[in-house]
Design an enzyme around this catalytic site. Structure first.
Site, PDB file in Angstrom:
ATOM      1  N   SER A  53      87.248 -58.813 -41.721  1.00 12.37           N
ATOM      2  CA  SER A  53      86.507 -57.774 -40.996  1.00 12.37           C
ATOM      3  C   SER A  53      86.451 -58.080 -39.501  1.00 12.37           C
ATOM      4  CB  SER A  53      85.072 -57.671 -41.530  1.00 12.37           C
ATOM      5  OG  SER A  53      85.051 -57.325 -42.887  1.00 12.37           O
TER       6      SER A  53
HETATM    7  N1  SAH Z   1      84.208 -60.567 -46.142  1.00 13.10           N
HETATM    8  C1  SAH Z   1      85.646 -60.513 -46.035  1.00 13.10           C
HETATM    9  C2  SAH Z   1      86.135 -59.077 -46.019  1.00 13.10           C
HETATM   10  C3  SAH Z   1      87.373 -58.909 -46.817  1.00 13.10           C
HETATM   11  S1  SAH Z   1      87.890 -57.244 -47.065  1.00 13.10           S
HETATM   12  C4  SAH Z   1      86.137 -61.269 -44.831  1.00 13.10           C
HETATM   13  O1  SAH Z   1      85.354 -61.493 -43.900  1.00 13.10           O
HETATM   14  O2  SAH Z   1      87.297 -61.679 -44.805  1.00 13.10           O
HETATM   15  C5  SAH Z   1      87.031 -56.792 -48.539  1.00 13.10           C
HETATM   16  C6  SAH Z   1      87.239 -57.671 -49.753  1.00 13.10           C
HETATM   17  O3  SAH Z   1      86.594 -57.049 -50.867  1.00 13.10           O
HETATM   18  C7  SAH Z   1      88.696 -57.855 -50.179  1.00 13.10           C
HETATM   19  O4  SAH Z   1      88.984 -59.221 -50.247  1.00 13.10           O
HETATM   20  C8  SAH Z   1      88.771 -57.190 -51.547  1.00 13.10           C
HETATM   21  O5  SAH Z   1      89.685 -57.808 -52.435  1.00 13.10           O
HETATM   22  C9  SAH Z   1      87.341 -57.323 -52.032  1.00 13.10           C
HETATM   23  N2  SAH Z   1      86.956 -56.365 -53.082  1.00 13.10           N
HETATM   24  C10 SAH Z   1      87.349 -55.083 -53.246  1.00 13.10           C
HETATM   25  N3  SAH Z   1      86.768 -54.548 -54.341  1.00 13.10           N
HETATM   26  C11 SAH Z   1      85.988 -55.524 -54.901  1.00 13.10           C
HETATM   27  C12 SAH Z   1      85.153 -55.596 -56.054  1.00 13.10           C
HETATM   28  N4  SAH Z   1      84.988 -54.553 -56.884  1.00 13.10           N
HETATM   29  N5  SAH Z   1      84.515 -56.759 -56.304  1.00 13.10           N
HETATM   30  C13 SAH Z   1      84.669 -57.849 -55.490  1.00 13.10           C
HETATM   31  N6  SAH Z   1      85.457 -57.829 -54.394  1.00 13.10           N
HETATM   32  C14 SAH Z   1      86.114 -56.685 -54.089  1.00 13.10           C
END
Ligand code: SAH
Length: 213
Positions: A64
């Site tokens: 993010s």
């Molecule tokens: N907090 C992370 C953001 C990653 S983007 C960072 O700072 O890098 C969002 C993440 O949510 C992705 O890794 C994706 O695989 C995960 N995601 C999507 N749907 C999900 C679900 N149902 N349960 C858990 N994680 C999920």
């Protein structure tokens, strides 16, 4: 792992950019000033690590934008010892910010590749979550509830009921809600069945995906 004076200087510039965009919580700014974001990204993007931008990580996901991380963390109002559930561990950058604030962090990721990579990586940097879980964030983590805060770091087409149910009284859920564009939404649990709702600006996240099964 390599964290140089140049990286530290770039981080300080990033902190100033976030301040200018309205982030005021000094604990959050300090955490961002301390955490080597470049180490959470693939090496090809090293030079971009301290721009206020989201970037691709493995499994078609993104780390993010720092402003988004700061904004969501500020809304959570994390205190030392707060019990926080994160949905979407991804690169682990947001997880590290929560750990740096002294929270007890539980974080769920549904992509196995990211779960494995981040589970190995975070402790190497000295950030110890209470638990990293490979699973479906729509369900939350009932066995560890209630939480003082729940933060969703993917765009949710709707607000999953279990995440509201797993908040302590006084607890806060920070969740971007919407399909193509998401409205940052804060729920504060006022009583067993009472929730206060506040809406903030628009953000763009990768989608919160429902279980493959
Ligand atoms: N907090 C992370 C953001 C990653 S983007 C960072 O700072 O890098 C969002 C993440 O949510 C992705 O890794 C994706 O695989 C995960 N995601 C999507 N749907 C999900 C679900 N149902 N349960 C858990 N994680 C999920």
């Amino acid at each position: 792992m390599n964290d140089t004076f140049r990286h530290k200087g770039l981080r300080q510039q990033l902190v100033n950019v976030l301040k200018n965009k309205g982030i005021a919580d000094s604990a959050v700014l300090n955490a961002i000033g301390d955490i080597p974001r470049h180490l959470f990204m693939d090496s090809g993007f090293l030079d971009h690590a301290y721009q206020d931008k989201a970037f691709p990580i493995a499994a078609d996901q993104t780390i993010s934008q720092p402003y988004t991380v700061a904004f969501q963390t500020e809304l959570l109002q994390v205190k030392k010892g707060s019990k926080i559930l994160e949905i979407g561990t991804g690169s682990g950058y947001q997880t590290a910010v929560l750990c740096a604030l002294g929270a007890k962090v539980y974080s769920i990721e549904r992509q196995q590749e990211l779960f494995k990579k981040t589970s190995k990586f975070l402790p190497k940097l000295g950030y110890r979550a209470k638990k990293l879980i490979f699973g479906d964030g729509y369900k939350g983590l009932p066995e560890e509830a209630p939480f003082d805060g729940v933060i969703v770091t993917a765009g949710a087409p709707f607000v999953p009921k279990p995440l509201l149910a797993q908040l302590a009284i006084g607890g806060r859920l920070v969740i971007p809600v919407g399909n193509d564009v998401q409205v940052m939404t804060l729920f504060i649990r006022k009583g067993p069945k009472e929730f206060e709702q506040h809406e903030f600006g628009e953000f763009r996240f990768v989608p919160l995906l429902e279980d493959k099964n």
